[in-house]
Design a protein around this motif. Structure first.
Motif, PDB file in Angstrom:
ATOM      1  N   ILE A   1     -23.020  -2.224   1.290  1.00  0.00           N
ATOM      2  CA  ILE A   1     -22.422  -0.920   0.985  1.00  0.00           C
ATOM      3  C   ILE A   1     -21.033  -0.810   1.597  1.00  0.00           C
ATOM      4  O   ILE A   1     -20.081  -0.378   0.941  1.00  0.00           O
ATOM      5  CB  ILE A   1     -23.343   0.228   1.461  1.00  0.00           C
ATOM      6  CG1 ILE A   1     -24.612   0.252   0.610  1.00  0.00           C
ATOM      7  CG2 ILE A   1     -22.620   1.577   1.405  1.00  0.00           C
ATOM      8  CD1 ILE A   1     -25.721   1.130   1.177  1.00  0.00           C
ATOM      9  N   GLY A   2     -20.896  -1.217   2.844  1.00  0.00           N
ATOM     10  CA  GLY A   2     -19.596  -1.143   3.512  1.00  0.00           C
ATOM     11  C   GLY A   2     -18.547  -2.027   2.862  1.00  0.00           C
ATOM     12  O   GLY A   2     -17.415  -1.591   2.612  1.00  0.00           O
ATOM     13  N   ILE A   3     -18.908  -3.267   2.564  1.00  0.00           N
ATOM     14  CA  ILE A   3     -17.951  -4.193   1.962  1.00  0.00           C
ATOM     15  C   ILE A   3     -17.563  -3.746   0.557  1.00  0.00           C
ATOM     16  O   ILE A   3     -16.384  -3.816   0.177  1.00  0.00           O
ATOM     17  CB  ILE A   3     -18.503  -5.632   1.990  1.00  0.00           C
ATOM     18  CG1 ILE A   3     -18.518  -6.136   3.444  1.00  0.00           C
ATOM     19  CG2 ILE A   3     -17.693  -6.562   1.096  1.00  0.00           C
ATOM     20  CD1 ILE A   3     -19.248  -7.446   3.653  1.00  0.00           C
ATOM     21  N   CYS A   4     -18.518  -3.264  -0.223  1.00  0.00           N
ATOM     22  CA  CYS A   4     -18.189  -2.754  -1.565  1.00  0.00           C
ATOM     23  C   CYS A   4     -17.259  -1.548  -1.477  1.00  0.00           C
ATOM     24  O   CYS A   4     -16.267  -1.460  -2.212  1.00  0.00           O
ATOM     25  CB  CYS A   4     -19.458  -2.392  -2.341  1.00  0.00           C
ATOM     26  SG  CYS A   4     -20.379  -3.821  -2.929  1.00  0.00           S
ATOM     27  N   ALA A   5     -17.558  -0.622  -0.579  1.00  0.00           N
ATOM     28  CA  ALA A   5     -16.706   0.563  -0.421  1.00  0.00           C
ATOM     29  C   ALA A   5     -15.302   0.171   0.022  1.00  0.00           C
ATOM     30  O   ALA A   5     -14.303   0.672  -0.516  1.00  0.00           O
ATOM     31  CB  ALA A   5     -17.333   1.537   0.584  1.00  0.00           C
ATOM     32  N   GLY A   6     -15.202  -0.728   0.985  1.00  0.00           N
ATOM     33  CA  GLY A   6     -13.893  -1.180   1.449  1.00  0.00           C
ATOM     34  C   GLY A   6     -13.120  -1.918   0.376  1.00  0.00           C
ATOM     35  O   GLY A   6     -11.898  -1.766   0.256  1.00  0.00           O
ATOM     36  N   SER A   7     -13.826  -2.722  -0.416  1.00  0.00           N
ATOM     37  CA  SER A   7     -13.174  -3.458  -1.503  1.00  0.00           C
ATOM     38  C   SER A   7     -12.584  -2.500  -2.529  1.00  0.00           C
ATOM     39  O   SER A   7     -11.443  -2.676  -2.981  1.00  0.00           O
ATOM     40  CB  SER A   7     -14.183  -4.386  -2.190  1.00  0.00           C
ATOM     41  OG  SER A   7     -14.650  -5.358  -1.289  1.00  0.00           O
ATOM     42  N   LEU A   8     -13.346  -1.487  -2.887  1.00  0.00           N
ATOM     43  CA  LEU A   8     -12.843  -0.488  -3.845  1.00  0.00           C
ATOM     44  C   LEU A   8     -11.671   0.294  -3.261  1.00  0.00           C
ATOM     45  O   LEU A   8     -10.695   0.585  -3.963  1.00  0.00           O
ATOM     46  CB  LEU A   8     -13.967   0.453  -4.263  1.00  0.00           C
ATOM     47  CG  LEU A   8     -15.071  -0.197  -5.091  1.00  0.00           C
ATOM     48  CD1 LEU A   8     -16.250   0.754  -5.259  1.00  0.00           C
ATOM     49  CD2 LEU A   8     -14.542  -0.647  -6.441  1.00  0.00           C
ATOM     50  N   LEU A   9     -11.749   0.609  -1.977  1.00  0.00           N
ATOM     51  CA  LEU A   9     -10.654   1.335  -1.330  1.00  0.00           C
ATOM     52  C   LEU A   9      -9.381   0.485  -1.292  1.00  0.00           C
ATOM     53  O   LEU A   9      -8.287   0.985  -1.582  1.00  0.00           O
ATOM     54  CB  LEU A   9     -11.061   1.772   0.080  1.00  0.00           C
ATOM     55  CG  LEU A   9     -10.046   2.598   0.848  1.00  0.00           C
ATOM     56  CD1 LEU A   9      -9.656   3.859   0.078  1.00  0.00           C
ATOM     57  CD2 LEU A   9     -10.600   2.966   2.216  1.00  0.00           C
ATOM     58  N   ALA A  10      -9.510  -0.804  -0.971  1.00  0.00           N
ATOM     59  CA  ALA A  10      -8.342  -1.694  -0.956  1.00  0.00           C
ATOM     60  C   ALA A  10      -7.715  -1.761  -2.345  1.00  0.00           C
ATOM     61  O   ALA A  10      -6.482  -1.692  -2.498  1.00  0.00           O
ATOM     62  CB  ALA A  10      -8.744  -3.086  -0.466  1.00  0.00           C
ATOM     63  N   PHE A  11      -8.544  -1.901  -3.368  1.00  0.00           N
ATOM     64  CA  PHE A  11      -8.067  -1.929  -4.749  1.00  0.00           C
ATOM     65  C   PHE A  11      -7.294  -0.643  -5.072  1.00  0.00           C
ATOM     66  O   PHE A  11      -6.194  -0.690  -5.623  1.00  0.00           O
ATOM     67  CB  PHE A  11      -9.265  -2.088  -5.697  1.00  0.00           C
ATOM     68  CG  PHE A  11      -8.924  -1.999  -7.153  1.00  0.00           C
ATOM     69  CD1 PHE A  11      -8.569  -3.138  -7.863  1.00  0.00           C
ATOM     70  CD2 PHE A  11      -8.976  -0.786  -7.829  1.00  0.00           C
ATOM     71  CE1 PHE A  11      -8.259  -3.060  -9.220  1.00  0.00           C
ATOM     72  CE2 PHE A  11      -8.671  -0.702  -9.179  1.00  0.00           C
ATOM     73  CZ  PHE A  11      -8.308  -1.847  -9.879  1.00  0.00           C
ATOM     74  N   LEU A  12      -7.877   0.500  -4.731  1.00  0.00           N
ATOM     75  CA  LEU A  12      -7.249   1.788  -5.047  1.00  0.00           C
ATOM     76  C   LEU A  12      -5.963   2.007  -4.246  1.00  0.00           C
ATOM     77  O   LEU A  12      -4.995   2.590  -4.765  1.00  0.00           O
ATOM     78  CB  LEU A  12      -8.245   2.925  -4.819  1.00  0.00           C
ATOM     79  CG  LEU A  12      -9.432   2.931  -5.782  1.00  0.00           C
ATOM     80  CD1 LEU A  12     -10.460   3.979  -5.360  1.00  0.00           C
ATOM     81  CD2 LEU A  12      -8.986   3.139  -7.228  1.00  0.00           C
TER      82      LEU A  12
END
Length: 180
Positions: free
Chosen positions: A83-94
């Protein structure tokens, strides 16, 4: 509301920076002890830490996987890390999508940025390579989350790649390190 969110993020970054300076991220054992110190909030702290390690690519994400498996078992560690890595990945993308090339190029060494951004822009198989990279261990996925934000890939497609590609490597790490 935006100011409150920004202040919360800055405070979290300050806490992480202090923990880093205090040696909390130097080994899996020190990180495990640090996270365990939060008691019942430890799973939330690990999840937030794993999101932050993608957005702040200087933090060691691998150590979070080890600490999560050791603290919460393979299943609990997997979910916190995933959950943390997916959330961080999406945040980095955005973040890359919103703030552009100048922002992303400032996060990475110039030579590395030029090499990877040139490859990403010219590659006809970028989507397949990105997915494969998310599945495989030791792929510099944090960097590619930012780079992908600079491409024309939709946020929905990127999210699908992250959600479908990331669990496999994290699952293997979680099972390996909970048994160790």
């Amino acid at each position: 509301m935006a100011a409150g969110l920004l202040l919360t993020c800055l405070a979290f970054c300050a806490v992480l920076f202090k923990a880093y300076l205090d040696g909390k991220f130097h080994s899996a054992k020190s990180l495990q002890q640090y996270i365990a110190g939060f008691g019942l909030a430890a799973p939330l702290i690990l999840t937030a830490l794993q999101a932050a390690q993608v957005v702040l690519p200087v933090l060691p994400g691998f150590l979070g996987c080890v600490a999560g498996a050791a603290l919460f078992g393979w299943m609990g560690g997997f979910w916190c890390n995933y959950i943390g890595i997916c959330a961080g990945s999406l945040l980095a993308f955005l973040l890359a999508r919103k703030y552009g090339k100048e922002f992303v190029s400032g996060l990475f060494p110039a030579k590395q940025y030029e090499k990877w951004s040139t490859w990403a822009a010219k590659s006809k198989s970028y989507t397949a390579m990105l997915f494969l990279g998310m599945v495989l261990p030791l792929f510099p996925d944090d960097f590619f989350c930012y780079f992908t934000g600079l491409t024309k890939m939709s946020a929905r497609k990127f999210a699908a790649i992250i959600v479908l590609g990331k669990p496999w490597c994290i699952l293997v790490y979680s099972i390996m390190f909970s048994a160790a």
